[in-house]
Design a protein around this motif. Structure first.
Motif, mmCIF file in Angstrom:
data_model
loop_
_atom_site.group_PDB
_atom_site.id
_atom_site.type_symbol
_atom_site.label_atom_id
_atom_site.label_comp_id
_atom_site.label_asym_id
_atom_site.label_seq_id
_atom_site.Cartn_x
_atom_site.Cartn_y
_atom_site.Cartn_z
ATOM 1 N N ALA A 118 -33.068 -5.481 -30.110
ATOM 2 C CA ALA A 118 -32.342 -6.565 -30.761
ATOM 3 C C ALA A 118 -31.436 -6.020 -31.864
ATOM 4 N N ASP A 119 -31.885 -4.970 -32.558
ATOM 5 C CA ASP A 119 -31.050 -4.361 -33.598
ATOM 6 C C ASP A 119 -29.789 -3.754 -32.996
ATOM 7 N N GLU A 120 -29.934 -3.159 -31.818
ATOM 8 C CA GLU A 120 -28.797 -2.496 -31.179
ATOM 9 C C GLU A 120 -27.733 -3.495 -30.737
ATOM 10 N N ILE A 121 -28.166 -4.663 -30.226
ATOM 11 C CA ILE A 121 -27.177 -5.653 -29.781
ATOM 12 C C ILE A 121 -26.767 -6.590 -30.912
ATOM 13 N N GLY A 122 -27.474 -6.523 -32.042
ATOM 14 C CA GLY A 122 -27.053 -7.248 -33.234
ATOM 15 C C GLY A 122 -27.412 -8.715 -33.270
ATOM 16 N N MET A 123 -28.311 -9.157 -32.411
ATOM 17 C CA MET A 123 -28.723 -10.563 -32.392
ATOM 18 C C MET A 123 -29.979 -10.678 -31.543
ATOM 19 N N PRO A 124 -30.687 -11.803 -31.610
ATOM 20 C CA PRO A 124 -31.837 -11.981 -30.714
ATOM 21 C C PRO A 124 -31.411 -11.884 -29.251
ATOM 22 N N HIS A 125 -32.302 -11.334 -28.433
ATOM 23 C CA HIS A 125 -31.971 -11.162 -27.018
ATOM 24 C C HIS A 125 -31.545 -12.471 -26.366
ATOM 25 N N ARG A 126 -32.259 -13.552 -26.669
ATOM 26 C CA ARG A 126 -31.971 -14.819 -25.995
ATOM 27 C C ARG A 126 -30.548 -15.291 -26.297
ATOM 28 N N ASP A 127 -30.092 -15.096 -27.532
ATOM 29 C CA ASP A 127 -28.724 -15.493 -27.879
ATOM 30 C C ASP A 127 -27.706 -14.665 -27.103
ATOM 31 N N HIS A 128 -27.980 -13.371 -26.986
ATOM 32 C CA HIS A 128 -27.046 -12.499 -26.269
ATOM 33 C C HIS A 128 -27.032 -12.815 -24.772
ATOM 34 N N ILE A 129 -28.212 -13.081 -24.208
ATOM 35 C CA ILE A 129 -28.278 -13.431 -22.785
ATOM 36 C C ILE A 129 -27.535 -14.739 -22.533
ATOM 37 N N HIS A 130 -27.656 -15.682 -23.457
ATOM 38 C CA HIS A 130 -26.927 -16.951 -23.319
ATOM 39 C C HIS A 130 -25.422 -16.688 -23.260
ATOM 40 N N HIS A 131 -24.943 -15.815 -24.135
ATOM 41 C CA HIS A 131 -23.513 -15.487 -24.142
ATOM 42 C C HIS A 131 -23.095 -14.835 -22.818
ATOM 43 N N LEU A 132 -23.898 -13.895 -22.317
ATOM 44 C CA LEU A 132 -23.567 -13.218 -21.058
ATOM 45 C C LEU A 132 -23.543 -14.201 -19.889
ATOM 46 N N LEU A 133 -24.546 -15.061 -19.823
ATOM 47 C CA LEU A 133 -24.604 -16.021 -18.721
ATOM 48 C C LEU A 133 -23.490 -17.058 -18.834
ATOM 49 N N GLU A 134 -23.121 -17.399 -20.056
ATOM 50 C CA GLU A 134 -22.007 -18.325 -20.259
ATOM 51 C C GLU A 134 -20.721 -17.744 -19.674
ATOM 52 N N LYS A 135 -20.474 -16.458 -19.913
ATOM 53 C CA LYS A 135 -19.284 -15.801 -19.365
ATOM 54 C C LYS A 135 -19.380 -15.677 -17.843
ATOM 55 N N LEU A 136 -20.574 -15.414 -17.341
ATOM 56 C CA LEU A 136 -20.766 -15.350 -15.892
ATOM 57 C C LEU A 136 -20.419 -16.687 -15.245
ATOM 58 N N VAL A 137 -20.890 -17.773 -15.837
ATOM 59 C CA VAL A 137 -20.597 -19.105 -15.302
ATOM 60 C C VAL A 137 -19.098 -19.389 -15.380
ATOM 61 N N GLU A 138 -18.470 -19.027 -16.487
ATOM 62 C CA GLU A 138 -17.023 -19.252 -16.626
ATOM 63 C C GLU A 138 -16.249 -18.510 -15.539
ATOM 64 N N ASN A 139 -16.599 -17.251 -15.279
ATOM 65 C CA ASN A 139 -15.914 -16.482 -14.231
ATOM 66 C C ASN A 139 -16.174 -17.072 -12.850
ATOM 67 N N THR A 140 -17.372 -17.584 -12.655
ATOM 68 C CA THR A 140 -17.700 -18.231 -11.382
ATOM 69 C C THR A 140 -16.825 -19.461 -11.165
ATOM 70 N N ILE A 141 -16.677 -20.271 -12.205
ATOM 71 C CA ILE A 141 -15.865 -21.489 -12.090
ATOM 72 C C ILE A 141 -14.393 -21.138 -11.871
ATOM 73 N N LEU A 142 -13.909 -20.089 -12.530
ATOM 74 C CA LEU A 142 -12.519 -19.660 -12.319
ATOM 75 C C LEU A 142 -12.286 -19.274 -10.862
ATOM 76 N N PHE A 143 -13.248 -18.579 -10.262
ATOM 77 C CA PHE A 143 -13.142 -18.201 -8.848
ATOM 78 C C PHE A 143 -13.097 -19.447 -7.969
ATOM 79 N N ILE A 144 -13.968 -20.398 -8.250
ATOM 80 C CA ILE A 144 -14.026 -21.627 -7.456
ATOM 81 C C ILE A 144 -12.707 -22.388 -7.548
ATOM 82 N N GLU A 145 -12.196 -22.534 -8.768
ATOM 83 C CA GLU A 145 -10.962 -23.305 -8.960
ATOM 84 C C GLU A 145 -9.741 -22.574 -8.407
#
Length: 558
Positions: free
Chosen positions: A295-322
C-alpha cells in the motif's frame, strides 16, 4: 399521488433547503432509536436529508443494521439511482456475521454457497477495515481440507472449475448476432464482484448473472489461467501454452475458425477497426500487479487503487462498444484465474522459511513451493499439518508442490501486500460475471407458496422466489405483513436471471378475528434491479386450522 413520486428541483428552492438544513442541524440523535425518529420526520425528497442521516451513521456505524438500511432506502427511493453508491457504502459498514465452520461432507453447491454468502463477505469486511480475525484462518482451512479430500470428484464432476467456464458457456458464446467481450482479470477474487457491478451499472450495463468457480491448485497464474483459457483439465494436458494459441487455435473444434480473438491488453482493444470475431478475449494484468505491491508503494489503500483500475477498464470497454455500435448486442463476460489473501507479518506462521531454502525446494513463493521428486518422497508426514502435498501427476502439474495451510507462508510477509498460491477460499473462489445493456423493463419476481394450510402456532412457511428477468436481481427481501403473524424477513443477496430459490420463513400465527388474515397471507417483496428498488405485494390464499381438530360425533362416521 404518493409523496415519494414527487420530483423536487432543489436548485429552485434554496430558502426551503436552508430552513430544512437549520432544522436538521438542530437534531442530535443519541442512539439508533433517535435516528429512526429523525428519519421518520424527513420527506425523503431532499439530498440534505440523506446527507444528515449519512453523517450520523458514519459517526456511529454501530447503529447501522440491515433493517435500518432498508428503511433508509425505502424513504429515499425517489433518489435511489443518485444515492445508490452512498447507500451501498453505508451497508458496507455493517459487520457481517462471523462464519461457522463448514462441514467436510457438504456437496460443492452447499460449500460454494457458504463461502460466497458467509465466509467471503466476513473476510472481505475484516480485510477492508483492517480488523484481522486470527480465527478465520482455521475456518478457511476447513474449506481447504474439504477441497483436498474431494478434489478428484470436484475436479471431474462439479463443472465448477475454471477450466469449465468456457465450455459451460458455449451456447452463450455462439449466440447469433451477439458480440462477446471476455475480460480475463488476473487475480480478481470474488470480493471484487460488487465493485465491478457498480461500475458497469453506472454506465448502463447490468449484471445478468454471477457464479462462483474454483481455481486450479496451486492458485497461481501460470497454471490456473492457462487451464481457464485452454479449457484444459490440467497443465499437463495443454499442448500450445501461448495465450494466443490457446484462444485462437485451441477452440476451433467448438467454434468456427474466426470465433475467438486474443487481445493481450486493454489498450490494444482500441486498435481494432472492424468486428471480425464473435468473441474477443482481453488479458488484463493491472489488478494483479497492484495487489502484489505494498500500500505504501502505490500510495493508497489497495481497494481504492483497484477501484481506479477497474473504473478505467470499464471506461475502455464502453469506448470499444460505442466505437463499433454494439450497445444493443454486446455481452460482457468477466472471468479470473485466482484470488489472493493478505496476511500481516504479525500473524502466526507455523512454517520455518529457512528450512525451505535447502536443496530440493526449487521455486518458492509466499504460499507454495515446488519440490524435486527425490525430496518430495522423503518429506515427513507431520509436515502435512502445515502444508498440503500436491503430487505432480495427481494434479496434472509440471512439478510437485507444497501449498501452505491457514496463515502459513514460505517467505516472510514483511509488507502490506496480497499473496496467493494456497487454498483459502479468497485465493480459490473467483467470479464469472455477465453484464448486458438493459433493453426491456423489469418484471416483478414470482412467488410460489409451497403449502397453504397452517395452524395457529409456530410454522415454517416455504416459498419459491423466481426471477423471470434475463438480468440478475439483488438485495431481495421477503416479509410477511399480516398483523397476526410474527416473523422476521428473509433476504437473498443475489438471484440470477431465469432462476428460482427456495426460502423458509419461521412464523408464529396468532388467532385473529379479521377474515382477510384468516384467508390470505400478505407477502411484500423488495428487490433491486438496474440500480433501482422495486416493491410488490402478493396475497396467496391460505387455510387456517385449529390447533386440535374436533372429531365429528356423527353416528354414521366410520
Amino acid at each position: 399521488m404518493q409523496l415519494e413520486d414527487l420530483k423536487v428541483e432543489e436548485s429552485k428552492i434554496p430558502e426551503t433547503i436552508l430552513q430544512v438544513t437549520y432544522f436538521l442541524n438542530n437534531q442530535q440523535p443519541q442512539n439508533s432509536d433517535d435516528l429512526v425518529t429523525l428519519l421518520d420526520r424527513t420527506s425523503g425528497l431532499l439530498s440534505v436529508e440523506f446527507e444528515t442521516i449519512q453523517k450520523h451513521l458514519r459517526d456511529h456505524p454501530d447503529w447501522i443494521t440491515p433493517e435500518l438500511m432498508d428503511q433508509i432506502e425505502e424513504k429515499f427511493s425517489g433518489l435511489s439511482r443518485r444515492l445508490a453508491r452512498k447507500i451501498a457504502a453505508l451497508r458496507g459498514l455493517i459487520r457481517p456475521p462471523k462464519p461457522g465452520y463448514p462441514e467436510l461432507d457438504w456437496d460443492v453447491d452447499t460449500m460454494l454457497s457458504w463461502a460466497t454468502e458467509s465466509y467471503l463477505p466476513y473476510q472481505a469486511w475484516c480485510n477492508a477495515h483492517d480488523q484481522f480475525d486470527p480465527d478465520l484462518y482455521a475456518v478457511g482451512d476447513r474449506f481447504s481440507e474439504w477441497l483436498m479430500q474431494n478434489w478428484d470428484d470436484v475436479h471431474a464432476n462439479s463443472k465448477r472449475m475454471v477450466f469449465n467456464i468456457l465450455p459451460n458457456k458455449a451456447v452463450d458464446l455462439k449466440r447469433t448476432g451477439v458480440t462477446n467481450l471476455v475480460l480475463v482479470i488476473d487475480n480478481l477474487g470474488w470480493a471484487f464482484s460488487e465493485m465491478l457491478r457498480d461500475l458497469f451499472r453506472d454506465k448502463g450495463y447490468f449484471l445478468a448473472s454471477a457464479e462462483p468457480y474454483l481455481a486450479m491448485l496451486p492458485s497461481e497464474t501460470e497454471i490456473s489461467k492457462k487451464c481457464l483459457l485452454a479449457g484444459a483439465v490440467g497443465y499437463q494436458a495443454i499442448d500450445d501454452k501461448t495465450y494466443k494459441g490457446m484462444i485462437e487455435k485451441g477452440w476451433v473444434p467448438y467454434f468456427s475458425d474466426h470465433a475467438f480473438r486474443y487481445i493481450s491488453d486493454i489498450g490494444s482493444l482500441s486498435a481494432i477497426e472492424t468486428i471480425e470475431a464473435a468473441t474477443y478475449v482481453v488479458n488484463y494484468l493491472a489488478v494483479d500487479k497492484a495487489l502484489h505491491k505494498s500500500a505504501d508503494e502505490i500510495g493508497m489503500p489497495h481497494r481504492d487503487h483497484i477501484h481506479h483500475l477497474l473504473e478505467k477498464l470499464v471506461e475502455n470497454t464502453i469506448l470499444f462498444i460505442e466505437k463499433h455500435g454494439l450497445q444493443e448486442n454486446i455481452r460482457i463476460h468477466v472471468v479470473s484465474d485466482h484470488g489472493s489473501t493478505r496476511i500481516p507479518a504479525t500473524v502466526q506462521n507455523d512454517l520455518d522459511p529457512a528450512f525451505f531454502k535447502t536443496n530440493g525446494f526449487e521455486a518458492r513463493s509466499h504460499r507454495y513451493v515446488t519440490v524435486s521428486s527425490e525430496r518430495f518422497t522423503g518429506l515427513a508426514d507431520n509436515l502435512k499439518l502445515d502444508c498440503f502435498f500436491l503430487p505432480a501427476n495427481d494434479f496434472m502439474n509440471p512439478d510437485n508442490v507444497l501449498c501452505a495451510r491457514r496463515s502459513n507462508r514460505f517467505l516472510p510477509t514483511d509488507k502490506d501486500f496480497y499473496i496467493h498460491g494456497g487454498l483459502l477460499p479468497e485465493e480459490i473462489i473467483v467470479p464469472y460475471l455477465v453484464f448486458e445493456p438493459a433493453t426491456v423493463s423489469t418484471q416483478d419476481l414470482t412467488v410460489l407458496l409451497k403449502k397453504n394450510q397452517y395452524r395457529y402456532r409456530m410454522e415454517t412457511i416455504e416459498l419459491e422466489i423466481g426471477n423471470p428477468n434475463d438480468s440478475a436481481v439483488e438485495q431481495v427481501q421477503v416479509s410477511l405483513l399480516n398483523g397476526n403473524v410474527e416473523s422476521e424477513p428473509v433476504r437473498i443477496a443475489l438471484l440470477n436471471g431465469k432462476k428460482n430459490m427456495a426460502v423458509q420463513i419461521k412464523a408464529r400465527f396468532k388467532v385473529t378475528s379479521i377474515l382477510e388474515e384468516q384467508n390470505s397471507l400478505h407477502i411484500r417483496v423488495w428487490f433491486h434491479a438496474h440500480g433501482e428498488q422495486h416493491t410488490f405485494d402478493v396475497q396467496p390464499k391460505i387455510i387456517m386450522k385449529k390447533m386440535i381438530e374436533e372429531k365429528s360425533t356423527n353416528v354414521f362416521d366410520d
